[in-house]
Design a protein around this motif. Structure first.
Motif, PDB file in Angstrom:
ATOM      1  N   ALA A 197      75.631  12.375  81.229  1.00  0.00           N
ATOM      2  CA  ALA A 197      75.709  12.705  79.808  1.00  0.00           C
ATOM      3  C   ALA A 197      76.688  13.857  79.577  1.00  0.00           C
ATOM      4  O   ALA A 197      77.426  13.866  78.586  1.00  0.00           O
ATOM      5  N   PRO A 230      80.844  12.063  82.309  1.00  0.00           N
ATOM      6  CA  PRO A 230      80.724  10.688  82.807  1.00  0.00           C
ATOM      7  C   PRO A 230      81.764  10.363  83.889  1.00  0.00           C
ATOM      8  O   PRO A 230      82.809   9.775  83.618  1.00  0.00           O
ATOM      9  N   GLY A 242      76.925   4.254  83.168  1.00  0.00           N
ATOM     10  CA  GLY A 242      76.060   5.400  83.404  1.00  0.00           C
ATOM     11  C   GLY A 242      74.693   4.972  83.916  1.00  0.00           C
ATOM     12  O   GLY A 242      74.287   3.820  83.750  1.00  0.00           O
TER      13      GLY A 242
END
Length: 165
Positions: free
Chosen positions: A57, A60, A12
């Motif tokens: 968030a 993903p 991420g």
């Protein structure tokens, strides 16, 4: 969520990605086939990074590509069924996007109910079209004047990869 390959970490986005992302998204050669102009300053990249952090968030599916501790690109589900990828110019033609997408595509099909993945590519971007063909994507159609960027019209070639049965 984090995926790994032999050479890559797919993770991420983080706040400390700003400088590396700006290096990618401000480079005119890298952005030649992208759907926006190169980022003129860090505030444009910061806005994109902030949005990307929130989106990851919630879902993903669009990853930062990290190699040997350095952020070198992004790849994954860009929006709806459309995948996208971008790679810092110094890492082109090393199989990195193919390697990343070979990890991301099975993950996307395993974690979503999408019947297919799609791609919208500038017909002049032979390298990306070649990567997509190598991943099993097939051309579905073409359209003229789909993007107006910096006063210039660009066309699109559309490709799709069906969910494995």
């Amino acid at each position: 969520m984090r995926l790994t390959t032999d050479r890559l970490i797919l993770r991420g986005p983080r706040a400390d990605d700003l400088e590396a992302m700006f290096a990618i998204f401000s480079d005119p050669a890298t952005m030649k086939h992208w759907s926006t102009l190169p980022h003129a300053d860090r505030s444009v990249t910061q806005a994109a990074l902030t949005q990307r952090i929130a989106a990851f968030a919630a879902s993903p599916t669009y990853f930062q590509i990290e190699m040997q501790g350095n952020l070198i690109g992004c790849a994954g589900l860009y929006k709806n069924t459309e995948i996208g990828f971008i790679l810092q110019r110094g890492f082109w033609r090393q199989g990195i996007v193919s390697e990343a997408m070979r990890a991301i595509i099975p993950y996307l099909f395993a974690t979503t109910d999408l019947p297919q993945l799609t791609a919208d590519v500038d017909p002049g971007n032979a390298a990306s079209i070649g990567v997509l063909h190598g991943l099993g994507f097939r051309e579905t159609h073409r359209a003229a004047k789909t993007y107006f960027i910096g006063g210039i019209w660009y066309d699109s070639v559309y490709l799709a990869l069906q969910r494995p049965s």
